[in-house]
Design a protein around this motif. Structure first.
Motif, mmCIF file in Angstrom:
data_model
loop_
_atom_site.group_PDB
_atom_site.id
_atom_site.type_symbol
_atom_site.label_atom_id
_atom_site.label_comp_id
_atom_site.label_asym_id
_atom_site.label_seq_id
_atom_site.Cartn_x
_atom_site.Cartn_y
_atom_site.Cartn_z
ATOM 1 N N GLN A 29 0.301 -4.821 4.124
ATOM 2 C CA GLN A 29 0.593 -3.865 2.505
ATOM 3 C C GLN A 29 -0.628 -3.870 1.211
ATOM 4 O OE1 GLN A 29 1.026 -1.472 0.352
ATOM 5 N NE2 GLN A 29 3.013 -1.900 1.697
ATOM 6 N N SER A 30 -1.197 -2.971 0.810
ATOM 7 C CA SER A 30 -1.765 -3.160 0.250
ATOM 8 C C SER A 30 -1.571 -2.691 -1.246
ATOM 9 C CB SER A 30 -3.429 -2.273 0.485
ATOM 10 O OG SER A 30 -3.101 -0.972 0.617
ATOM 11 N N PHE A 31 -0.755 -1.482 -1.419
ATOM 12 C CA PHE A 31 -0.181 -1.064 -2.756
ATOM 13 C C PHE A 31 -1.084 -0.731 -4.264
ATOM 14 C CE2 PHE A 31 3.106 -4.399 -1.488
ATOM 15 C CZ PHE A 31 4.385 -3.717 -0.959
ATOM 16 N N ASP A 32 -2.072 -0.428 -3.264
ATOM 17 C CA ASP A 32 -3.535 0.423 -4.257
ATOM 18 C C ASP A 32 -3.452 1.020 -5.008
ATOM 19 O OD1 ASP A 32 -3.257 1.911 -1.858
ATOM 20 O OD2 ASP A 32 -5.330 2.483 -1.742
ATOM 21 N N ALA A 33 -2.263 2.115 -4.623
ATOM 22 C CA ALA A 33 -2.148 3.385 -5.226
ATOM 23 C C ALA A 33 -0.016 3.484 -5.417
ATOM 24 C CB ALA A 33 -2.284 4.539 -5.435
ATOM 25 N N TYR A 34 0.406 4.104 -6.298
ATOM 26 C CA TYR A 34 1.820 4.964 -6.132
ATOM 27 C C TYR A 34 1.555 6.376 -6.171
ATOM 28 C CZ TYR A 34 6.074 7.030 -7.495
ATOM 29 O OH TYR A 34 7.033 7.498 -7.386
ATOM 30 N N ARG A 35 2.392 6.476 -5.148
ATOM 31 C CA ARG A 35 2.771 7.884 -4.601
ATOM 32 C C ARG A 35 4.162 8.424 -4.254
ATOM 33 N NH1 ARG A 35 -2.018 5.779 -2.336
ATOM 34 N NH2 ARG A 35 -3.917 6.654 -2.541
ATOM 35 N N ASN A 36 4.085 9.314 -4.744
ATOM 36 C CA ASN A 36 5.697 10.181 -4.722
ATOM 37 C C ASN A 36 5.676 10.426 -3.660
ATOM 38 O OD1 ASN A 36 8.380 11.361 -5.139
ATOM 39 N ND2 ASN A 36 7.652 12.751 -6.659
ATOM 40 N N ASP A 162 -7.294 -1.295 -9.076
ATOM 41 C CA ASP A 162 -7.117 0.297 -7.664
ATOM 42 C C ASP A 162 -7.690 0.993 -8.276
ATOM 43 O OD1 ASP A 162 -7.153 -2.256 -5.944
ATOM 44 O OD2 ASP A 162 -4.568 -2.536 -6.846
ATOM 45 N N LEU A 163 -8.922 1.688 -7.961
ATOM 46 C CA LEU A 163 -9.110 3.178 -8.427
ATOM 47 C C LEU A 163 -9.474 3.913 -7.539
ATOM 48 C CD1 LEU A 163 -11.775 2.590 -11.611
ATOM 49 C CD2 LEU A 163 -9.457 3.262 -12.050
ATOM 50 N N GLY A 182 -12.062 5.117 -2.197
ATOM 51 C CA GLY A 182 -11.653 3.979 -3.272
ATOM 52 C C GLY A 182 -12.201 2.493 -3.670
ATOM 53 N N LEU A 183 -11.750 2.327 -4.462
ATOM 54 C CA LEU A 183 -12.280 0.589 -5.250
ATOM 55 C C LEU A 183 -11.428 -0.172 -5.773
ATOM 56 C CD1 LEU A 183 -13.311 0.442 -8.372
ATOM 57 C CD2 LEU A 183 -15.087 2.310 -7.879
ATOM 58 N N SER A 184 -11.838 -1.003 -5.425
ATOM 59 C CA SER A 184 -11.198 -1.929 -6.135
ATOM 60 C C SER A 184 -11.776 -3.475 -7.055
ATOM 61 C CB SER A 184 -9.855 -3.176 -5.040
ATOM 62 O OG SER A 184 -8.737 -1.989 -4.133
#
Length: 270
Positions: A29-36, A162-163, A182-184
């Motif tokens: 799990q990275s949780f790099d973004a929220y998505r619906n 995270d972007l 993306g990048l962190s």
């Protein structure tokens, strides 16, 4: 029929594309973004499925391993959400174009037993992270994501920004191509925990004491091909490439700074 499938499966496109973010890391799990995932604004709904991931044993490892992880995410009409990829939180926006809110996620840490090259480094325990997110859809197919998370590492001071950007396009009625990048960016506390070597660790490991400064941790790019079995279910095939940067790349723990990961997943809206 074409219009129906495209309209109903756009949330799945972003959902399955997000699965590929998991394959870019050695963690499940990275949780790099929220998505619906699957639910329309002001409606209850979620996504259920299973993913097989070929990933590195840890960030910077030479060897890989196979992960089989569940896909389970749900969003309520009132804005609350919970899931294995989004964590627990609340979306204040009530909009298809933007999402912004607060959430609780987790950093899964790292075990010394994950790889022989970590011998003497000790374990980094699972830690809760608090943070927020902001997403902007520039079009129905193009989305920008951002996420801020705090709490990783033994000292619980690790901070990550995270972007990312994701894009998808329909190739046929059933085939959809997704792409993302993306990048962190990590603070010095995070980088030292995961890529540095403390004085105490230098006495129990094969490495000299090393300081890791904050900065860009890694950059990522992925491509995903989705095949829709129905308007609410699909199979996804993907590849992800990642590159460690800065002190993460130059860390004595890093055996290989570039990675290539794979994904096979099934997802069903409900």
């Amino acid at each position: 029929m074409t219009s129906t499938i495209r309209n109903k499966t756009l949330p799945i496109s972003f959902a399955l594309l997000a699965c590929l973010g998991l394959a870019a890391t050695a963690q499940a799990q990275s949780f790099d973004a929220y998505r619906n995932y699957g639910a329309k604004v002001n409606e209850d709904g979620g996504t259920l499925g299973l993913a097989a991931l070929s990933v590195s044993k840890y960030r910077g490892a030479q060897d890989g391993k196979l992960w089989v992880v569940p896909i389970l995410d749900y969003r309520w009409a009132n804005g609350f959400f919970a899931g294995v990829r989004n964590g627990l939180g609340y979306d204040f926006s009530r909009s298809e174009e933007t999402q912004y809110g607060l959430r609780l996620t987790a950093d899964l840490g790292r075990k010394e037993s994950d790889d022989n090259h970590l011998r003497g480094m000790g374990d980094i325990k699972i830690r809760p992270e608090i943070g927020g997110f902001y997403n902007l859809a520039l079009s129905p197919s193009l989305q920008l994501t951002s996420s801020l998370r705090y709490g990783a590492g033994e000292q619980q001071k690790g901070l990550l920004l995270d972007l990312g950007v994701s894009y998808h396009m329909a190739l046929t009625r059933q085939w959809v191509l997704g792409m993302g990048a993306g990048l962190s960016v990590a603070n010095s506390d995070y980088m030292q925990e995961f890529f540095g070597v403390s004085t105490a660790q230098s006495l129990t490991s094969a490495y000299a004491a090393t300081q890791a400064k904050g900065g860009v941790r890694d950059v990522r790019a992925n491509v995903l091909l989705n095949y829709y079995l129905s308007p609410t279910s699909g199979i996804s095939f993907g590849l992800s490439a990642g590159q460690l940067m800065g002190d993460a790349k130059n860390s004595p723990l890093t055996q290989k700074s570039s990675t290539m990961s794979g994904l096979l997943a099934y997802s069903q809206q409900f």
